[in-house]
Scaffold this active site. Structure first.
Site, mmCIF file in Angstrom:
data_model
loop_
_atom_site.group_PDB
_atom_site.id
_atom_site.type_symbol
_atom_site.label_atom_id
_atom_site.label_comp_id
_atom_site.label_asym_id
_atom_site.label_seq_id
_atom_site.Cartn_x
_atom_site.Cartn_y
_atom_site.Cartn_z
ATOM 1 N N LYS A 1 0.810 -1.216 0.000
ATOM 2 C CA LYS A 1 0.000 0.000 0.000
ATOM 3 C C LYS A 1 0.850 1.275 0.000
ATOM 4 O O LYS A 1 0.474 2.283 -0.593
ATOM 5 C CB LYS A 1 -0.946 -0.013 1.191
ATOM 6 C CG LYS A 1 -2.135 -0.950 1.036
ATOM 7 C CD LYS A 1 -3.083 -0.809 2.207
ATOM 8 C CE LYS A 1 -4.405 -1.543 1.947
ATOM 9 N NZ LYS A 1 -4.244 -2.967 1.723
ATOM 10 N N GLU B 1 -2.470 6.841 7.888
ATOM 11 C CA GLU B 1 -3.151 7.644 6.882
ATOM 12 C C GLU B 1 -4.297 8.414 7.535
ATOM 13 O O GLU B 1 -4.884 7.949 8.526
ATOM 14 C CB GLU B 1 -3.683 6.713 5.784
ATOM 15 C CG GLU B 1 -4.125 7.366 4.505
ATOM 16 C CD GLU B 1 -4.434 6.326 3.437
ATOM 17 O OE1 GLU B 1 -3.671 6.209 2.468
ATOM 18 O OE2 GLU B 1 -5.442 5.603 3.590
ATOM 19 N N ARG C 1 -6.958 -7.751 -9.971
ATOM 20 C CA ARG C 1 -7.714 -8.971 -10.268
ATOM 21 C C ARG C 1 -9.141 -8.575 -10.625
ATOM 22 O O ARG C 1 -9.502 -7.397 -10.597
ATOM 23 C CB ARG C 1 -7.739 -9.874 -9.035
ATOM 24 C CG ARG C 1 -8.243 -9.147 -7.784
ATOM 25 C CD ARG C 1 -8.511 -10.066 -6.630
ATOM 26 N NE ARG C 1 -8.724 -9.346 -5.377
ATOM 27 C CZ ARG C 1 -9.844 -8.743 -5.012
ATOM 28 N NH1 ARG C 1 -10.867 -8.703 -5.842
ATOM 29 N NH2 ARG C 1 -9.958 -8.143 -3.831
#
Length: 449
Positions: free
Chosen positions: A116, A200, A293
């Site tokens: 991430k 974050e 995906r």
């Protein structure tokens, strides 16, 4: 086009991929664990190979067993579905190194987006908005506190290698951050083998909106609209709809443009999803992560665009052009998907069991992608998802009316089932208005208590 395909997955997504492959006259090979021998997808494939016990580490996450099955059956390609090994760069490389075709993005793109922190930094460099956060892992609780002081509380504490809503916690103050940092780090090391932690900004009122992208064989990246995914429990989705009722035309254009830039930044090929947080107060959106995906909720995109995304995946992997004109994509109507899980509708705790009644709804605009049927058993070894109920209407009100009827007609007896929750949601004024956010389920449960 490919001639043979092994589907390295189970349940409804394996059945879904097999359905399109067979329509395209591609020979299909299923793999299954001991627990899944009687599931519908196994019988519907042209060939099926047992690959191990119920424990997914010994079966669906067993690279050697899957590659052995592919070689023994003469499979030309492997489709990973979602979950399990679908976003495992080492598995993608192993497939290609063994002379097989990987139906998905390249291993380098998977690796780049799998972390991430690295993904955030790449996106920021590409001009994709990211939320305020750390550009390097917070290596200690003290480092996390220093980062939070710069970002401002509340903050989200995230496993850098996590996904699917796992490895995330909110901290409102310094004491909370110290406690959550240790928990998330330990969870990340145990689940992902990587204890890296990202700090974050946390937005108390936010919507979760994602964009379906498709990297074409000719190198272009196109966006096939967005999906609203804000109805969640424990950071995991329960309901998705498209188009999002939150966006203005300009906000939609900006979001889709940013998603295309995100895909271009990593040379993306095949299907993927760029997930974003949208602040309805300011109208700003921020990159969250990229799922390299096919998504669980892809059917609602198929419904409004009239495109089979699995077919497009197979065409890209074969080096073929898409079946649609990338410059003339249009949305028709509104679609909603609900995830029918083997869990209680109040606390959403898993409730596996033997299925004694399974009756699917029918009618115009109703689609069911199911992994089970009458007589099967939902085991505790895997995710609780049993089926996806998808409706497509002329507009949002029509889609909601069709979904209300379809939920009432879907009969499952045996395991616990969350269908009553959707009945409740479809009478909820906040959801019906379209003005909801990721806290909607929590607010519904607070009222019920």
């Amino acid at each position: 086009m490919l001639r043979s395909l092994l589907v390295a997955n189970r349940g409804e997504i394996a059945r879904r991929v097999i359905r399109t492959a067979r329509r395209l006259n591609i020979r299909t090979i299923a793999v299954y664990s001991e627990a899944d021998a009687l599931l519908p997808y196994v019988a519907e494939a042209d060939e099926a190979v047992a690959i191990g016990p119920a424990n997914p580490v010994q079966s669906y996450r067993n690279t050697e067993a899957i590659l052995t099955a592919a070689k023994s059956t003469g499979a030309e390609a492997i489709h990973p579905g979602y979950g399990f090994l679908s976003e495992n760069a080492a598995f993608a490389r192993a497939v290609v190194d063994n002379g097989l075709i990987w139906v998905g993005p390249g291993a380098d793109a998977i690796a780049a987006m799998g972390d991430k922190i690295n993904a955030r930094n790449l996106m920021a460099a590409a001009g994709v908005p990211v939320a305020p956060g750390t550009t390097d892992p917070a290596t200690s609780a003290d480092a996390a506190l220093q980062a939070a002081a710069e970002i401002g509380f509340p903050v989200m504490v995230k496993a850098a290698a996590g996904g699917g809503g796992m490895g995330m916690a909110v901290a409102d103050d310094a004491d909370g951050l110290r406690a959550e940092y240790d928990k998330v780090r330990a969870f990340a090391e145990r689940m992902f083998g990587d204890g890296s932690v990202l700090i974050e900004r946390y937005f108390p009122r936010v919507r979760h909106i994602e964009v379906q992208i498709l990297g074409l064989a000719d190198g272009r990246v196109v966006a096939l609209g967005e999906r609203e995914c804000s109805v969640q429990r424990r950071n995991q989705k329960l309901v998705e709809e498209t188009p999002s009722p939150a966006l203005t035309p300009q906000q939609r254009a900006d979001l889709l443009g940013a998603a295309v830039r995100a895909g271009e930044a990593v040379g993306y090929r095949n299907a993927g999803t760029v997930e974003c947080l949208f602040d309805p107060t300011t109208g700003q959106f921020f990159f969250l992560e990229m799922n390299t995906r096919l998504q669980v909720e892809h059917p609602i995109t198929e419904a409004v665009f009239g495109v089979d995304l699995v077919e497009q995946q197979l065409r890209v992997a074969s080096g073929l052009a898409p079946t649609f004109d990338p410059d003339a994509l249009t949305v028709t109507g509104h679609a909603i998907e609900v995830r029918v899980n083997a869990e209680d509708p109040k606390r959403f705790l898993p409730g596996p069991g033997a299925i004694t009644t399974w009756t699917e709804p029918t009618g115009d605009g109703v689609r069911v992608d199911a992994g089970y049927t009458n007589g099967n058993t939902v085991t505790p070894s895997y995710d609780s998802l049993m089926a996806k109920l998808v409706v497509h209407g002329t507009d949002r009100a029509d889609a909601i009316a069709r979904l209300r009827r379809a939920v009432a007609d879907f009969q499952i007896v045996g395991p616990k089932v969350n269908l009553p929750f959707f009945t409740e949601l479809l009478d909820n004024p906040e959801f019906l208005s379209g003005d909801y956010d990721t806290g909607i389920v929590g607010r519904m449960r607070e009222v019920k208590r």
